[in-house]
Scaffold this active site. Structure first.
Site, short mmCIF file in Angstrom:
data_model
loop_
_atom_site.label_atom_id
_atom_site.label_comp_id
_atom_site.label_asym_id
_atom_site.label_seq_id
_atom_site.Cartn_x
_atom_site.Cartn_y
_atom_site.Cartn_z
CG HIS A 1 -1.96 -0.93 1.14
ND1 HIS A 1 -3.22 -0.66 0.27
CD2 HIS A 1 -2.33 -2.33 1.63
CE1 HIS A 1 -4.07 -1.43 0.36
NE2 HIS A 1 -3.61 -2.56 1.16
CB SER B 1 -5.93 -12.67 -10.74
OG SER B 1 -7.07 -12.00 -9.75
CG ASP C 1 -0.83 -4.90 -8.59
OD1 ASP C 1 0.18 -5.18 -7.61
OD2 ASP C 1 -2.00 -4.96 -8.27
CE LYS D 1 -6.63 -4.47 -6.36
NZ LYS D 1 -5.13 -4.01 -6.85
#
Length: 461
Positions: free
Chosen positions: A49, A147, A191, A235
């Site tokens: 984060h 993913s 990511d 999320k």
């Protein structure tokens, strides 16, 4: 590191997964794929984060990935299918792509990547080609292994290829990070960056503004093991993630104003540090001096910043955080500055290896500190994750922590090589076997991983 994603000819029949995907594609569309695109998932070793606050993170790509078979057509339609039956087919006009952020279905993540390429300045006003795709994923959904971002990256990569464009890895990563926001997630870019910039055999320190990646050679004598707590958290379907983004944004404004900076233009906690030319330790002291541990109400935030409630809602809150009444600014800022420091210490220990005394143990200690901060200050863990981390430590890990956004998903543990088998056996017995649902999922929930390569295009040889 090569500037562009690799394009490799491969014998499809020699790769069972590609062969199965090719057969599924032919069964679905009655023709062979033109090419294949792959984007890996990732495990973040430390630095949770903090990417959206402007700080460096330390992930590595994993073997699990999103793989898509593709062919091109002149119908101006995009046909999407998935090898997993629970994910429904979807068809959309390539000239009219709309993403419903209130309904985060798998195909909308895919279309984020398509639209990201479409609206980037790289494509100009050239209309998108139509295409047919079948997608196959081996990254557990909502597990904290990226993913959804891998799906976005894979879609961006194949859209680039379908439309005969050439973009380097950094451009693709930046486009993919921005376009995932179409689904409503205000991430920071880690990511997507590791999905494109990863290299086999090394973790990466990912830094931002400008985006860059440097090798981090992990010490010998230990491996990383991923374990899924089997609690899913999407999320985009909840506001937990974006609430933390907003709290960090407000904390940025409060700290900047307290030090007489032009707080209106600052959005990230790293920017306050840069403006003040302060160390991370000095920033932690500033947090303790300026912010109080009790939650801030909307009224107090508005009073300190001298803004109206309307300005708070318009300028600082995101669409799915309009309901938030209290903000834990002290805790969130303290986590971010502390975690940023842990990332740098982690890389420093890796750089010293193998000469670093007790290097593996020191890295493990940093991972344990990271989890405690995520649990207590950032409050992004959950009881199952905390239980799993404790079991991993009891089972022989030198360090263990949640990885990914949290509120479910996976833990990553650093395990001495000689203890791997006993570690897996113990975690399997203590966490998975006792629970029928977990036992059913265990096969894909507990595994050793090593640094994998980045996104790529495959052509049939």
């Amino acid at each position: 590191m090569a500037a562009h994603p690799p394009k490799t000819k491969i014998l499809i029949s020699a790769n069972k997964r590609l062969q199965n995907l090719k057969e599924a594609f032919e069964k679905k569309y009655g023709e062979a794929p033109l090419f294949y695109a792959q984007a890996p998932g990732r495990v973040n070793l430390i630095g949770e984060h903090i990417d959206y606050c402007g700080y460096a993170v330390l992930p590595m790509a994993i073997e699990q990935s999103i793989l898509a078979a593709v062919t091109v057509n002149d119908s101006k339609k995009i046909y999407l299918a998935n090898t997993e039956p629970k994910y429904k087919d979807f068809t959309v006009s390539s000239e009219d792509i709309e993403i419903d952020k209130d309904n985060p279905q798998w195909y909308y993540y895919f279309l984020c990547g398509v639209k990201g390429i479409q609206v980037s300045h790289h494509l100009g006003k050239v209309p998108l080609s139509g295409m047919k795709c079948v997608v196959d994923g081996t990254i557990p959904a909502s597990s904290g292994l990226s993913s959804s971002s891998a799906l976005v990256c894979c879609a961006a990569l194949l859209t680039m290829e379908v439309n005969h464009k050439s973009l380097n890895k950094v451009a693709l990563a930046e486009i993919s990070a921005k376009c995932e926001r179409y689904i409503g997630t205000e991430g920071g870019g880690m990511d997507q960056s590791i999905s494109f910039l990863a290299e086999e055999g090394t973790a990466k320190l990912i830094e931002f503004h400008p985006l860059r990646a440097s090798d981090v050679r992990l010490p010998e004598g230990a491996v990383f093991v991923i374990s899924n707590c089997c609690v899913e958290m999407n999320k985009a379907a909840t506001s937990h993630f974006n609430i933390r983004v907003v709290e960090c944004r407000i904390a940025t404004k409060m700290l900047a104003k307290a030090r007489g900076l032009e707080w209106g233009r600052l959005l990230k906690l790293s920017q306050v540090q840069t403006e003040l030319e302060a160390s991370l330790e000095e920033m932690l002291r500033l947090v303790a001096e300026v912010l109080h541990p009790e939650p801030y109400s909307r009224e107090e935030v508005c009073k300190v910043l001298g803004i109206t409630t309307e300005q708070l809602c318009t300028d600082l809150l995101s669409p799915n955080t309009q309901h938030v009444a209290q903000f834990k600014l002290y805790q969130r800022a303290r986590h971010v500055y502390g975690e940023a420091a842990r990332v740098l210490r982690f890389k420093s220990v890796c750089d010293e290896a193998p000469s670093a005394p007790n290097g593996v143990q020191r890295l493990g200690d940093l991972m344990k500190q990271s989890h405690a901060s995520c649990r207590d200050l950032y409050e992004c863990s959950c009881p199952e994750l905390d239980q799993l981390v404790e079991i991993c430590l009891q089972s022989g890990a030198v360090g263990s922590r949640l990885t990914g956004a949290g509120w479910g998903g996976c833990a990553v543990s650093m395990v001495p090589t000689e203890k791997v088998e006993s570690f897996l056996k113990s975690v399997r017995e203590l966490y998975y076997t006792a629970d029928p649902r977990r036992a059913e999922l265990e096969k894909h929930s507990l595994f050793v991983t090593k640094p994998g390569g980045g996104a790529a295009i495959f052509l049939e040889d």
